[in-house]
Scaffold this motif. Structure first.
Motif, mmCIF file in Angstrom:
data_model
loop_
_atom_site.group_PDB
_atom_site.id
_atom_site.type_symbol
_atom_site.label_atom_id
_atom_site.label_comp_id
_atom_site.label_asym_id
_atom_site.label_seq_id
_atom_site.Cartn_x
_atom_site.Cartn_y
_atom_site.Cartn_z
ATOM 1 N N GLN A 48 0.586 -1.346 0.129
ATOM 2 C CA GLN A 48 -0.050 -0.043 -0.122
ATOM 3 C C GLN A 48 0.871 1.232 -0.123
ATOM 4 O O GLN A 48 1.879 1.289 0.511
ATOM 5 C CB GLN A 48 -0.880 -0.047 1.209
ATOM 6 C CG GLN A 48 -2.056 -1.057 1.076
ATOM 7 C CD GLN A 48 -3.222 -0.995 2.136
ATOM 8 O OE1 GLN A 48 -3.342 0.078 2.801
ATOM 9 N NE2 GLN A 48 -4.105 -1.910 2.140
ATOM 10 N N GLY A 49 0.575 2.241 -0.669
ATOM 11 C CA GLY A 49 1.167 3.468 -0.751
ATOM 12 C C GLY A 49 1.766 3.832 -2.282
ATOM 13 O O GLY A 49 2.365 4.873 -2.384
ATOM 14 N N ASN A 50 1.282 3.216 -3.052
ATOM 15 C CA ASN A 50 1.829 3.455 -4.351
ATOM 16 C C ASN A 50 1.134 4.559 -4.946
ATOM 17 O O ASN A 50 -0.236 5.022 -4.497
ATOM 18 C CB ASN A 50 1.219 1.916 -5.400
ATOM 19 C CG ASN A 50 -0.112 1.524 -5.233
ATOM 20 O OD1 ASN A 50 -0.485 1.401 -4.017
ATOM 21 N ND2 ASN A 50 -0.630 1.361 -6.386
ATOM 22 N N THR A 95 9.518 1.997 -9.935
ATOM 23 C CA THR A 95 8.569 2.409 -10.914
ATOM 24 C C THR A 95 8.343 1.711 -12.178
ATOM 25 O O THR A 95 9.211 0.801 -12.560
ATOM 26 C CB THR A 95 9.201 3.784 -11.417
ATOM 27 O OG1 THR A 95 10.451 3.766 -12.286
ATOM 28 C CG2 THR A 95 9.574 4.895 -10.558
ATOM 29 N N ARG A 96 7.206 1.769 -12.601
ATOM 30 C CA ARG A 96 6.833 1.172 -14.013
ATOM 31 C C ARG A 96 5.880 2.193 -14.627
ATOM 32 O O ARG A 96 5.028 2.800 -14.228
ATOM 33 C CB ARG A 96 6.238 -0.165 -13.625
ATOM 34 C CG ARG A 96 4.948 -0.546 -13.138
ATOM 35 C CD ARG A 96 4.731 -1.832 -12.883
ATOM 36 N NE ARG A 96 3.370 -2.287 -12.320
ATOM 37 C CZ ARG A 96 2.932 -3.248 -12.169
ATOM 38 N NH1 ARG A 96 3.889 -4.406 -11.781
ATOM 39 N NH2 ARG A 96 1.833 -3.529 -11.416
ATOM 40 N N GLN A 97 5.750 1.748 -15.977
ATOM 41 C CA GLN A 97 4.829 2.430 -17.072
ATOM 42 C C GLN A 97 4.300 1.522 -17.900
ATOM 43 O O GLN A 97 5.206 0.819 -18.492
ATOM 44 C CB GLN A 97 5.969 3.698 -17.442
ATOM 45 C CG GLN A 97 4.922 4.759 -17.812
ATOM 46 C CD GLN A 97 4.532 4.642 -19.450
ATOM 47 O OE1 GLN A 97 5.191 4.293 -20.516
ATOM 48 N NE2 GLN A 97 3.391 4.907 -19.615
ATOM 49 N N HIS A 98 3.256 1.768 -18.328
ATOM 50 C CA HIS A 98 2.620 0.716 -19.421
ATOM 51 C C HIS A 98 2.145 1.753 -20.620
ATOM 52 O O HIS A 98 1.626 2.686 -20.573
ATOM 53 C CB HIS A 98 1.571 0.166 -18.909
ATOM 54 C CG HIS A 98 1.775 -0.700 -17.686
ATOM 55 N ND1 HIS A 98 2.664 -1.983 -17.524
ATOM 56 C CD2 HIS A 98 1.617 -0.424 -16.239
ATOM 57 C CE1 HIS A 98 2.683 -2.206 -16.207
ATOM 58 N NE2 HIS A 98 2.020 -1.414 -15.808
ATOM 59 N N HIS A 113 3.740 4.520 -12.390
ATOM 60 C CA HIS A 113 3.507 3.986 -11.236
ATOM 61 C C HIS A 113 4.754 4.180 -10.286
ATOM 62 O O HIS A 113 5.786 4.094 -10.768
ATOM 63 C CB HIS A 113 3.328 2.580 -11.413
ATOM 64 C CG HIS A 113 2.072 2.339 -12.281
ATOM 65 N ND1 HIS A 113 0.820 1.896 -11.603
ATOM 66 C CD2 HIS A 113 1.847 2.428 -13.667
ATOM 67 C CE1 HIS A 113 0.048 1.540 -12.509
ATOM 68 N NE2 HIS A 113 0.490 1.996 -13.809
ATOM 69 N N VAL A 114 4.601 4.364 -8.955
ATOM 70 C CA VAL A 114 5.591 4.888 -8.016
ATOM 71 C C VAL A 114 5.287 3.641 -6.841
ATOM 72 O O VAL A 114 4.072 4.077 -6.286
ATOM 73 C CB VAL A 114 5.851 6.156 -7.852
ATOM 74 C CG1 VAL A 114 7.236 6.226 -6.685
ATOM 75 C CG2 VAL A 114 6.164 7.031 -8.918
#
Length: 148
Positions: A48-50, A95-98, A113-114
């Motif tokens: 949790q906390g994203n 981190t990620r990104q789509h 996303h972090v």
């Protein structure tokens, strides 16, 4: 690469239109002139906390976003990373990104996303779990406090 359906009603654009500053009763944690960050509706695994960082202007994906927004995203990512360490005592940050349907993009507005990370937290392969409204607001409040 345009994938949004005709007439797409972008939820991030609707949120961006309401942003003078983060309100205590909202999931928004950071507002800057060109980007904002908020707690999404769900988290993964046991984390949790994203947060999601999104531009205030609409760009569908990484192929559309102007290069000069990179500094804004890096600055917001770094601020959130420090705040996540302070608020949650996490051991790392991911981190990620789509982009596009094959890249698992499901909101047609660029976002990053972090995640606060902990050993064995189940991020990769973890189930997508809805936050309760109370959890989401609590996490947002903790991050806003840590951001100062």
């Amino acid at each position: 690469m345009k994938n949004a359906p005709i007439g797409y009603d972008c939820p991030f654009c609707r949120l961006a239109a309401t942003l003078p500053e983060p309100a205590p009763e909202s999931a928004v944690v950071l507002v800057a002139p060109r980007v904002f960050a908020f707690i999404p509706l769900h988290h993964y695994g046991d984390i949790q906390g994203n947060c999601l960082i999104a531009p205030r202007a609409h760009y569908e994906n990484v192929l559309d976003i102007p290069e000069d927004l990179g500094n804004d995203f890096f600055r917001a990512t770094r601020l959130l990373a420090v705040a996540m360490q302070d608020a949650f005592g996490c051991e790392g940050i991911s981190t990620r990104q789509h982009n596009g349907p094959a890249g698992n993009q499901d909101v047609w507005h660029y976002h990053l996303h972090v995640f606060p990370r902990f050993h064995g937290d189940g991020l990769w392969g973890g189930n997508k779990v809805l936050y309760t409204a109370e959890e989401r607001l609590e996490v947002a409040s903790r991050l806003r406090s840590a951001l100062g």
